[in-house]
Design a protein around this motif. Structure first.
Motif, short mmCIF file in Angstrom:
data_model
loop_
_atom_site.label_atom_id
_atom_site.label_comp_id
_atom_site.label_asym_id
_atom_site.label_seq_id
_atom_site.Cartn_x
_atom_site.Cartn_y
_atom_site.Cartn_z
N LEU A 130 0.85 -1.19 0.00
CA LEU A 130 0.00 0.00 0.00
C LEU A 130 0.88 1.24 0.00
N ILE A 131 0.60 2.16 -0.93
CA ILE A 131 1.40 3.38 -0.98
C ILE A 131 0.52 4.55 -1.45
N TRP A 132 0.48 5.61 -0.65
CA TRP A 132 -0.21 6.86 -0.99
C TRP A 132 -1.70 6.64 -1.32
N ASN A 133 -2.39 5.84 -0.50
CA ASN A 133 -3.83 5.67 -0.66
C ASN A 133 -4.59 6.49 0.38
N LYS A 134 -5.79 6.89 0.03
CA LYS A 134 -6.70 7.53 0.97
C LYS A 134 -7.90 6.60 1.17
N ILE A 135 -8.12 6.16 2.41
CA ILE A 135 -9.16 5.19 2.71
C ILE A 135 -10.07 5.77 3.79
N LYS A 136 -11.38 5.77 3.53
CA LYS A 136 -12.34 6.27 4.50
C LYS A 136 -13.50 5.29 4.61
N ILE A 137 -13.78 4.85 5.84
CA ILE A 137 -14.86 3.90 6.09
C ILE A 137 -15.76 4.47 7.17
N SER A 138 -17.07 4.49 6.92
CA SER A 138 -18.02 4.93 7.94
C SER A 138 -19.26 4.06 7.87
N GLY A 139 -19.86 3.80 9.03
CA GLY A 139 -21.04 2.95 9.12
C GLY A 139 -20.80 1.81 10.07
N LYS A 140 -21.37 0.63 9.76
CA LYS A 140 -21.24 -0.53 10.64
C LYS A 140 -20.87 -1.77 9.84
N ASN A 141 -19.94 -2.54 10.41
CA ASN A 141 -19.60 -3.87 9.88
C ASN A 141 -19.16 -3.83 8.42
N ASN A 142 -18.30 -2.90 8.09
CA ASN A 142 -17.75 -2.80 6.75
C ASN A 142 -16.34 -3.40 6.73
N ARG A 143 -15.94 -3.96 5.59
CA ARG A 143 -14.65 -4.62 5.51
C ARG A 143 -13.94 -4.31 4.20
N ILE A 144 -12.62 -4.19 4.30
CA ILE A 144 -11.75 -4.20 3.12
C ILE A 144 -10.76 -5.33 3.31
N ASN A 145 -10.77 -6.29 2.41
CA ASN A 145 -9.86 -7.42 2.45
C ASN A 145 -8.93 -7.37 1.24
N ILE A 146 -7.63 -7.30 1.51
CA ILE A 146 -6.64 -7.30 0.44
C ILE A 146 -5.81 -8.55 0.62
N LEU A 147 -5.89 -9.47 -0.32
CA LEU A 147 -5.33 -10.80 -0.16
C LEU A 147 -3.99 -10.93 -0.89
N GLY A 148 -3.16 -11.82 -0.39
CA GLY A 148 -1.90 -12.12 -1.06
C GLY A 148 -1.02 -10.91 -1.25
N ASN A 149 -0.44 -10.79 -2.43
CA ASN A 149 0.46 -9.66 -2.70
C ASN A 149 -0.22 -8.59 -3.54
N GLY A 150 -1.47 -8.30 -3.24
CA GLY A 150 -2.17 -7.22 -3.91
C GLY A 150 -1.46 -5.89 -3.72
N LYS A 151 -1.48 -5.06 -4.78
CA LYS A 151 -0.79 -3.77 -4.75
C LYS A 151 -1.80 -2.65 -4.99
N LEU A 152 -1.82 -1.68 -4.06
CA LEU A 152 -2.69 -0.51 -4.19
C LEU A 152 -1.83 0.74 -4.10
N ARG A 153 -1.89 1.57 -5.14
CA ARG A 153 -1.07 2.77 -5.18
C ARG A 153 -1.90 3.97 -5.62
N ARG A 154 -1.87 5.01 -4.79
CA ARG A 154 -2.51 6.30 -5.11
C ARG A 154 -3.99 6.15 -5.48
N ASN A 155 -4.70 5.40 -4.66
CA ASN A 155 -6.14 5.23 -4.84
C ASN A 155 -6.93 5.97 -3.77
N ILE A 193 -10.34 5.18 -1.66
CA ILE A 193 -11.28 4.11 -1.36
C ILE A 193 -12.24 4.58 -0.28
N SER A 194 -13.54 4.49 -0.53
CA SER A 194 -14.51 4.94 0.47
C SER A 194 -15.67 3.96 0.57
N ILE A 195 -16.11 3.74 1.81
CA ILE A 195 -17.29 2.92 2.09
C ILE A 195 -18.17 3.69 3.06
N LYS A 196 -19.44 3.81 2.72
CA LYS A 196 -20.41 4.49 3.59
C LYS A 196 -21.67 3.64 3.64
#
Length: 203
Positions: free
Chosen positions: A28-53, A55-58
């Motif tokens: 993970l590099i230079w990501n913005k992640i915002k989660i609000s609410g109840k019982n929300n999940r982000i699962n990143i498996l194995g060698n997944g790569k996230l760059r400059r994204n 990500i929001s969950i509401k």
């Protein structure tokens, strides 16, 4: 709660009512992640790569799941609603997409070994609700989107709600896809139409 999250450089994370799960090999590099609410999940498996994204969950009971080997950069992943999902398959490359799942129980699924270029929009909704003036019944309810395995979506394309793009297909530059795409087919235009069938492509 954030669990097993390895931060690399400047990831900005705001989580209320959410859980982020990764592995040792997740990057993970230079990501913005915002989660609000109840019982929300982000699962990143194995060698997944996230760059400059971004990500929001509401909402509640939502999930974003990114499989082993996926490589996502300069993209916006968004869920608004309840019981919604965005799932991205193994070894899929995404280089600048807006992926949005909104509504109640709506899903956006992208398969394995896909390639999505820049300035792509994939949305399970129309942006704003439209109602019947007399009955107040909603006329444009959100619908699921399924992109199969080994699908190539070229730059500036849009895939709209309710669409299934089957395995091995290509969505040409600037196309707007409003209906099902058959396996091994190139579609192009606005609205997109089949221009070649029985094709194969290499990553």
């Amino acid at each position: 709660m954030t669990t097993r999250l390895t931060l690399r450089l400047l990831n900005i994370i705001k989580s209320k009512g959410g859980e982020i799960s990764t592995t040792r090999n997740t990057y993970l590099i230079w990501n913005k992640i915002k989660i609000s609410g109840k019982n929300n999940r982000i699962n990143i498996l194995g060698n997944g790569k996230l760059r400059r994204n971004t990500i929001s969950i509401k909402g509640s009971n939502n999930i974003i799941e990114i499989e082993d080997g996926a490589n996502i950069s300069f993209s916006n992943l968004e869920i608004v609603g309840n019981n919604c999902s965005i799932k991205i398959g193994r070894h899929t490359d995404i280089g600048g997409a807006y992926l949005s799942s909104k509504g109640e129980g709506t899903s956006l699924t992208i398969g394995d070994h896909c390639m999505l270029s820049r300035n792509i929009n994939v949305m399970t909704y129309d942006g704003h609700p439209i109602f019947d003036a007399d009955t107040k019944v909603i006329l444009n309810a959100p619908k699921d989107i399924v992109i199969g395995n080994k699908v190539w979506v070229a730059a500036n394309a849009t895939i709209l709600k309710g669409v299934t793009v089957h395995d091995g297909s290509i969505v040409a530059f600037g196309s707007i896809v409003t209906r099902e795409v058959s396996p091994g087919t190139i579609v192009a235009g606005s609205p997109a139409k089949s221009i070649k069938e029985n094709i194969a492509w290499e990553h």
